[in-house]
Design a protein around this motif. Structure first.
Motif, PDB file in Angstrom:
ATOM      1  N   SER A 107      28.775 -69.147  17.665  1.00  0.00           N
ATOM      2  CA  SER A 107      28.946 -70.448  16.993  1.00  0.00           C
ATOM      3  C   SER A 107      27.658 -70.849  16.271  1.00  0.00           C
ATOM      4  CB  SER A 107      29.368 -71.523  17.991  1.00  0.00           C
ATOM      5  OG  SER A 107      28.313 -71.795  18.902  1.00  0.00           O
ATOM      6  N   THR A 148      32.712 -76.883  17.994  1.00  0.00           N
ATOM      7  CA  THR A 148      32.366 -75.450  17.995  1.00  0.00           C
ATOM      8  C   THR A 148      31.491 -75.105  19.194  1.00  0.00           C
ATOM      9  OG1 THR A 148      31.722 -73.601  16.577  1.00  0.00           O
ATOM     10  CG2 THR A 148      30.283 -75.545  16.501  1.00  0.00           C
ATOM     11  N   GLY A 149      31.586 -73.858  19.631  1.00  0.00           N
ATOM     12  CA  GLY A 149      30.785 -73.375  20.762  1.00  0.00           C
ATOM     13  C   GLY A 149      31.326 -73.810  22.112  1.00  0.00           C
ATOM     14  N   THR A 207      31.070 -66.807  22.483  1.00  0.00           N
ATOM     15  CA  THR A 207      31.413 -68.018  21.730  1.00  0.00           C
ATOM     16  C   THR A 207      30.168 -68.856  21.427  1.00  0.00           C
ATOM     17  OG1 THR A 207      33.685 -68.156  22.517  1.00  0.00           O
ATOM     18  CG2 THR A 207      32.626 -70.239  21.949  1.00  0.00           C
ATOM     19  N   SER A 252      40.065 -80.185  14.721  1.00  0.00           N
ATOM     20  CA  SER A 252      38.916 -79.782  15.554  1.00  0.00           C
ATOM     21  C   SER A 252      37.713 -79.362  14.704  1.00  0.00           C
ATOM     22  CB  SER A 252      39.308 -78.623  16.477  1.00  0.00           C
ATOM     23  OG  SER A 252      39.704 -77.501  15.709  1.00  0.00           O
ATOM     24  N   ASP A 253      37.648 -79.870  13.461  1.00  0.00           N
ATOM     25  CA  ASP A 253      36.622 -79.365  12.537  1.00  0.00           C
ATOM     26  C   ASP A 253      35.172 -79.568  12.998  1.00  0.00           C
ATOM     27  OD1 ASP A 253      38.217 -78.068  10.782  1.00  0.00           O
ATOM     28  OD2 ASP A 253      38.116 -79.568   9.175  1.00  0.00           O
ATOM     29  N   ALA A 285      34.075 -72.249  12.764  1.00  0.00           N
ATOM     30  CA  ALA A 285      34.085 -72.751  14.144  1.00  0.00           C
ATOM     31  C   ALA A 285      34.435 -71.608  15.089  1.00  0.00           C
ATOM     32  CB  ALA A 285      35.116 -73.863  14.276  1.00  0.00           C
ATOM     33  N   VAL A 286      33.719 -71.536  16.201  1.00  0.00           N
ATOM     34  CA  VAL A 286      33.994 -70.510  17.211  1.00  0.00           C
ATOM     35  C   VAL A 286      34.165 -71.211  18.560  1.00  0.00           C
ATOM     36  CG1 VAL A 286      33.244 -68.338  18.241  1.00  0.00           C
ATOM     37  CG2 VAL A 286      32.415 -68.963  15.959  1.00  0.00           C
ATOM     38  N   ASN A 287      35.324 -71.108  19.147  1.00  0.00           N
ATOM     39  CA  ASN A 287      35.581 -71.754  20.436  1.00  0.00           C
ATOM     40  C   ASN A 287      36.312 -70.808  21.381  1.00  0.00           C
ATOM     41  OD1 ASN A 287      34.671 -74.680  20.145  1.00  0.00           O
ATOM     42  ND2 ASN A 287      35.934 -74.431  18.296  1.00  0.00           N
ATOM     43  N   GLY A 314      27.950 -71.146  12.275  1.00  0.00           N
ATOM     44  CA  GLY A 314      28.063 -72.561  11.922  1.00  0.00           C
ATOM     45  C   GLY A 314      27.622 -72.848  10.498  1.00  0.00           C
ATOM     46  N   LYS A 334      38.197 -70.230  11.574  1.00  0.00           N
ATOM     47  CA  LYS A 334      38.335 -70.628  12.986  1.00  0.00           C
ATOM     48  C   LYS A 334      38.484 -69.363  13.812  1.00  0.00           C
ATOM     49  CE  LYS A 334      39.245 -75.211  12.310  1.00  0.00           C
ATOM     50  NZ  LYS A 334      38.515 -76.321  12.925  1.00  0.00           N
TER      51      LYS A 334
END
Ligand SMILES: NC(=O)c1ccc[n+]([C@@H]2O[C@H](COP(=O)([O-])OP(=O)(O)OC[C@H]3O[C@@H](n4cnc5c(N)ncnc54)[C@H](O)[C@@H]3O)[C@@H](O)[C@H]2O)c1
Length: 259
Positions: free
Chosen positions: A178, A246-247, A174, A242-243, A187-189, A182, A144
């Motif tokens: 992501s 992402t993005g 982000t 939050s799996d 995950a990238v947020n 991915g 994460k």
């Protein structure tokens, strides 16, 4: 007291850049309270924060390392130290930034040295962290990454041009990242705070004077915001809850920005 295995981030390890002071300190404490082991990385010494966490959650729950996110050798050393200490890195919070020390000024008054410094810390810094930390997440097949943005981007806040630009870059970073990560289960947020009354922010009276009242009036929830207001969103983005997210940019600003 040691961690209960029922904690949401039990067994996870996290790096918080800029984790010794300001909002980052609250992130470090909250991640530890949620069960993660925390590396506090900052140009400021984080040993007191690490000791505070260790006293509450056990000696293995936190450590600190003085490092500069804008310097690649320093980031490499930080990553190596975290791996040596914890054996893995599940969570990266890209929080370090030049913010509270920055004096607002007009668009044509920014000297190049300050401009470059903001970009070096706020943009190159998160990139260098990802460059060296993400390969460990790729090997593990999960991770994460939370980049800290700013509500100033959505609102086009004036008199902070290099800062707002650097935080706009976090949204782009982000989104692109992501897509690249991915496939590896990472995950990238972006976590996007509105104007927060942090202890370091309060030291810069010019920010507070210019922002506090207008920001409060611009919100759906007409009150000041504090670091504690961000912690639920932070833990959500770090946890398995939050799996499939992402993005994204999660804006926590009391309903101020119209994004
Ligand atoms: N306070 C707010 O209103 C607000 C609002 C939106 C976003 N943010 C963002 O939240 C984050 C934290 O904000 P804050 O209010 O605590 O600001 P801050 O300026 O107090 O915190 C920055 C932290 O980063 C550290 N740091 C600075 N340069 C560094 C470097 N080169 N390498 C490693 N660490 C470094 C500082 O020592 C400090 O601990 C920042 O990314 C900021 O842009 C803050």
């Amino acid at each position: 007291m040691t961690h209960s295995t029922g904690a949401r981030l039990a067994g996870k390890t996290a790096i918080v850049t800029g984790g010794a002071k300001g909002i980052g300190k609250h992130y470090s404490l909250a991640l530890a309270a949620a069960g993660a082991r925390v590396m506090i990385a900052d140009i400021a010494d984080g040993k007191d924060v690490a000791a505070e966490i260790a006293a509450q959650h056990g000696a293995d729950a936190a450590t600190s390392f003085v490092s500069d996110v804008s310097d690649e050798d320093s980031v490499k050393a930080l990553t190596a130290e975290t791996m040596a200490r914890f054996g893995k890195i599940d969570i990266l919070i890209n929080n370090a930034a030049v913010y509270s020390t920055l004096k607002p000024r007009a668009y044509n008054e920014w000297d190049i040295e300050t401009w470059d410094k903001v970009m070096a810390v706020n943009v190159r810094g998160p990139y260098l962290m990802v460059r060296h930390v993400a390969p460990h997440m790729v090997k593990a097949g999960s991770g994460k990454i939370i980049n800290i943005g700013s509500g100033t981007v959505y609102k086009g806040v004036p008199r902070m041009l290099p800062y707002v630009l650097s935080k706009g870059a976090m949204l782009a970073f982000t989104r692109s990242l992501s897509r690249e990560l991915g496939a590896h289960g990472i995950a990238v947020n972006t976590l996007t705070p509105g104007f927060i009354l942090s202890d370091t922010g309060l030291e810069n009276s010019q920010h507070v004077e210019e922002e506090r009242i207008p920001v409060r009036n611009s919100r759906a929830f007409k009150r000041d915001a504090y670091p504690e207001d961000l912690l639920g969103a932070l833990i959500f983005l770090c946890s398995s809850d939050s799996d499939f997210v992402t993005g994204q940019s999660l804006v926590v600003d009391g309903g101020s920005a119209n994004n």
